[in-house]
Design an enzyme around this catalytic site. Structure first.
Site, PDB file in Angstrom:
ATOM      1  N   GLU A 430     -12.771   9.750 -19.590  1.00 53.91           N
ATOM      2  CA  GLU A 430     -11.754  10.605 -18.989  1.00 53.91           C
ATOM      3  C   GLU A 430     -12.383  11.439 -17.878  1.00 53.91           C
ATOM      4  O   GLU A 430     -13.327  12.186 -18.116  1.00 53.91           O
ATOM      5  CB  GLU A 430     -11.181  11.521 -20.086  1.00 53.91           C
ATOM      6  CG  GLU A 430     -10.259  12.607 -19.578  1.00 53.91           C
ATOM      7  CD  GLU A 430      -9.858  13.586 -20.694  1.00 53.91           C
ATOM      8  OE1 GLU A 430     -10.382  13.469 -21.825  1.00 53.91           O
ATOM      9  OE2 GLU A 430      -9.040  14.469 -20.408  1.00 53.91           O
ATOM     10  N   ASP A 503     -12.280  14.098 -23.832  1.00 55.88           N
ATOM     11  CA  ASP A 503     -12.503  15.446 -24.346  1.00 55.88           C
ATOM     12  C   ASP A 503     -11.855  15.560 -25.723  1.00 55.88           C
ATOM     13  O   ASP A 503     -10.890  14.864 -26.016  1.00 55.88           O
ATOM     14  CB  ASP A 503     -11.843  16.481 -23.423  1.00 55.88           C
ATOM     15  CG  ASP A 503     -12.518  16.529 -22.064  1.00 55.88           C
ATOM     16  OD1 ASP A 503     -13.671  16.064 -21.964  1.00 55.88           O
ATOM     17  OD2 ASP A 503     -11.875  17.020 -21.118  1.00 55.88           O
ATOM     18  N   ASP A 505      -9.758  17.461 -26.941  1.00 54.39           N
ATOM     19  CA  ASP A 505      -8.602  18.367 -26.907  1.00 54.39           C
ATOM     20  C   ASP A 505      -7.300  17.554 -26.886  1.00 54.39           C
ATOM     21  O   ASP A 505      -7.326  16.331 -27.016  1.00 54.39           O
ATOM     22  CB  ASP A 505      -8.692  19.303 -25.694  1.00 54.39           C
ATOM     23  CG  ASP A 505      -8.750  18.517 -24.383  1.00 54.39           C
ATOM     24  OD1 ASP A 505      -8.533  17.280 -24.420  1.00 54.39           O
ATOM     25  OD2 ASP A 505      -9.020  19.124 -23.331  1.00 54.39           O
ATOM     26  N   ASP A 507      -5.207  16.834 -24.480  1.00 54.60           N
ATOM     27  CA  ASP A 507      -5.121  15.851 -23.404  1.00 54.60           C
ATOM     28  C   ASP A 507      -5.941  14.616 -23.742  1.00 54.60           C
ATOM     29  O   ASP A 507      -5.503  13.487 -23.516  1.00 54.60           O
ATOM     30  CB  ASP A 507      -5.645  16.451 -22.085  1.00 54.60           C
ATOM     31  CG  ASP A 507      -4.535  17.170 -21.346  1.00 54.60           C
ATOM     32  OD1 ASP A 507      -3.370  17.076 -21.797  1.00 54.60           O
ATOM     33  OD2 ASP A 507      -4.841  17.831 -20.331  1.00 54.60           O
TER      34      ASP A 507
END
Ligand code: 28G
Length: 641
Positions: A430, A503, A505, A507
């Site tokens: 990402e 990541d 998180d 997203d």
């Protein structure tokens, strides 16, 4: 029989069961969860064989509180008279090793007429086994302990008016790495058998949880298709075809059953069976199915002038939106399996069998369902056009960029320096900055990096045409090198592992789901083959502030707390917000080094449920995406990969 023969026999029996205990893998494949459940399939298959022989139509499987299993059928009951060896037949069936075992001998077990195969293997691997035969008005019992040692002779313990067999066994914890049964695993298998054998009632009871479920299907594989399509939008009722094929120059016959349904979205699902056993890798019967489908539609299209005589519709395009179940029954003599896991039907006659039966019957069906025939043919034409347009657009985009001196996204790939399909890894990363660290931190010999910009296209919502035009998607298909959809060819895949690194998180989780959705829809064999992984980056960096600074990483909150609590000196905690906060070395140490990293292997438990999840959640409800990840695609933690 004279005394010597009797003795010889008893020696073989003993040695047989001992050999099973010494080399269980040869008989049941493995001693892990799979092997453990295999014991249930062996016993249930005997009940199924009895039902297929025309006796009994209900099978009850109970997971008992101690994880022993009880299987009951209402067939004729295992024979319990004296055998010519002087032993009771019941004893022989459960102690004599059968030659053509699935993994042992040379042959293959097929449902139908091979009663008792495998029962002795289960006995050998159980700490106890209890067999009851209800027959001739009496209840006959025999009990074994400790890997098949007979504790007492066959005894009549009472009178009865019913017939049937009941077997209870407890897998030996000395043999298996785990002895805990999974309700869902057994449920899925019993449901599958119920779909394949019309009107066979399968019940699963779990004494541990008091759960109970039953399956019985009057319309067999037609209902299987309905089940597989329950979260999809079918465009017509399920079509069902059956027929018997006479193998040329022999008296052998092959029974063929096919159920199929077209749906309103890009998705090809073909599930096939031979003698009620799933052929996960397809084989000649699936080839026959595809050939017949292509032929029947092309014939119709030509006869009705929907395409020119020199034009042909491609099978891939006709199957772009189909769900089908193919089931064949073949005599033991003709059975051949291929592939490493023997999950592929080899029998060449099975291709002709399905092809012949289906071409004829589907031909009639299309004439009787003209509207549907035209819809599918028009869709196939559009599909072919879309493919051509996408190819053109890709080429044009490449040319445009060349003209402008821009970089192609495929130029963004940092390839491996060595070309070894059997070990190379592709990291889908990402963001460009994390991509940069990954590029610097990797072992370039076998790790390739493909940075992905922003959000990945939602392939559940997008149609195939726009999905294939999408740069990111096109690049992934190109880089992986094995095509997509029904043209996907695992052998051409450039990578052993495809690792999604985002990541930790929301997203990141979303990107993971979008990528998994893409792989699921366009490259499912990649997941089936266990090649798709999710990297697990650390959540915390913990610096111990002693005389000598020491850096530790924690991948969960609990781990962080433990490290902090156990530390004798002061600690400084940094919470990683993203991969970008790690430098190249840290990323290598924590997330990419095969010696130290943790990867999560993506595994699908249940096809139809997985498809529902993909559709329901990716189609509409964005809030439940995480739920999908956690509950549905089942993740197995694999360390040191
Ligand atoms: C409950 C758990 C598993 C079974 C039967 C019924 C017969 C049988 C089983 O015969 C020996 C070899 C071929 C005839 C067959 C009963 C014929 C007449 C049977 C089971 C003898 C095995 N009467 N039901 N085996 N055959 N159920 N359920 O195991 O020639 S095994």
């Amino acid at each position: 029989m004279d005394k010597n023969t009797y003795n010889d026999e008893s020696i073989t029996v003993l040695e047989g069961l001992e050999h099973v205990r010494k080399r269980p893998g040869m008989y049941i494949g493995s001693t892990d969860e799979r092997g453990l459940h295999h014991l249930v399939w062996e016993i249930v298959d005997n009940s199924i064989d009895e039902a297929l022989a025309g006796f009994g139509k209900e099978i009850i499987v109970t997971i008992n509180e101690d994880n022993s299993i009880t299987v009951e059928d209402n067939g004729r009951g295992v024979p319990c008279g004296m055998h010519k060896t002087g032993k009771n037949t019941m004893e022989i069936i459960y102690t004599k090793l059968n030659a053509g075992g699935k993994f042992g001998g040379n042959g293959y077990k097929t449902s139908g007429g091979l009663h008792g195969v495998g029962a002795s293997v289960v006995n050998a691997l159980s700490s106890y086994m209890d067999v009851t035969s209800y027959r001739d008005g009496k209840i006959h019992k025999i009990h074994f302990e400790d890997g098949g040692k007979k504790v007492s002779q066959v005894e009549v313990v009472g009178d009865t008016r019913k017939t049937g067999t009941t077997v209870t066994f407890k897998p030996d914890p000395m043999v298996f790495t785990t002895t805990v049964y999974h309700f869902d695993t057994i449920k899925t298998r019993l449901r599958e058998s119920a779909f394949l054998i019309k009107n066979l009632k399968m019940t699963l009871k779990d004494k541990r949880t008091k759960k109970e479920e039953s399956f019985v299907y009057e319309h067999g594989i037609s209902e299987y298709v309905t089940f597989l399509d329950q979260a999809k939008k079918p465009i017509h009722p399920v079509a069902y075809f059956e027929g018997v094929y006479n193998v040329p120059d022999s008296s052998d016959q092959i029974e063929v059953e096919v159920a199929l349904q077209f749906i309103d979205q890009y998705s090809e699902t073909i599930v096939s069976f031979v003698n009620n056993v799933k052929t996960g890798d397809g084989g000649s019967h699936e080839t026959g199915f595809k050939a017949a489908l292509t032929k029947a539609f092309n014939d119709y299209a030509h006869n009705n002038k929907l395409i020119k005589l020199n034009q042909t519709l491609e099978g891939t395009d006709l199957r772009a939106a189909i769900t089908a179940v193919v089931s064949v029954r073949i005599g033991e003599k003709l059975l051949e399996f291929e592939g490493q896991t023997k999950g592929k039907l080899g029998t060449p006659q099975a291709k002709n069998a399905v092809d012949t039966v289906l071409t004829e019957k589907l031909g009639f069906y299309l004439m009787e369902n003209k509207e549907l025939a035209e819809i599918i043919i028009k869709k196939a034409i559009k599909e072919a056009e879309a493919r051509a347009a996408a190819r053109k657009a890709r080429e044009q985009a490449r040319m445009d960029k060349k003209d402008k001196g821009e970089k192609n996204i495929s130029d963004k790939l940092s390839p491996t320096s060595e070309k070894n399909k059997d070990i190379n890894e592709l990291y889908l990363v990402e963001g460009d900055s994390a991509g940069g660290s990954a590029k610097l931190g990797r072992d370039r010999r076998f790790q390739a990096i493909l940075p992905l910009r922003g959000k990945v296209l939602n392939t559940e919502k997008a149609n195939a045409e726009s999905a294939l035009k999408n740069e990111e998607i096109a690049t992934m298909i190109y880089t992986i090198g094995a095509d997509y959809g029904s043209n996907f060819d695992l052998k051409k895949c450039n990578y052993k592992k495809i690792i999604i690194m985002t990541d930790a998180d929301d997203d990141g989780a979303h990107i993971q789901v979008l990528l998994l959705t893409f792989f699921f829809k366009y490259m499912k064999p990649l997941i089936d083959d266990g090649r798709v992984y999710i990297a697990k980056p650390p959540l915390f960096k913990i610096t111990k502030l002693g005389k000598k600074e020491e850096i530790l990483y924690a991948y969960t909150n609990e781990e962080k707390d433990r490290i902090v609590n156990e530390s004798k000196c002061q600690t400084k905690i940094q919470r990683y917000k993203g991969l970008g906060e790690m430098n190249a070395d840290q990323l290598w140490d924590t997330t990419m080094n095969p010696e130290t990293r943790t990867l999560i292997k993506v595994k699908i438990d249940d096809l139809s449920e997985a498809e529902q999840r993909v559709e329901i959640l990716m189609g509409n409800d964005s809030n439940r995406r995480r739920d999908w990840l956690e509950n549905h695609v089942s993740f197995t933690l694999e360390e040191d990969m």
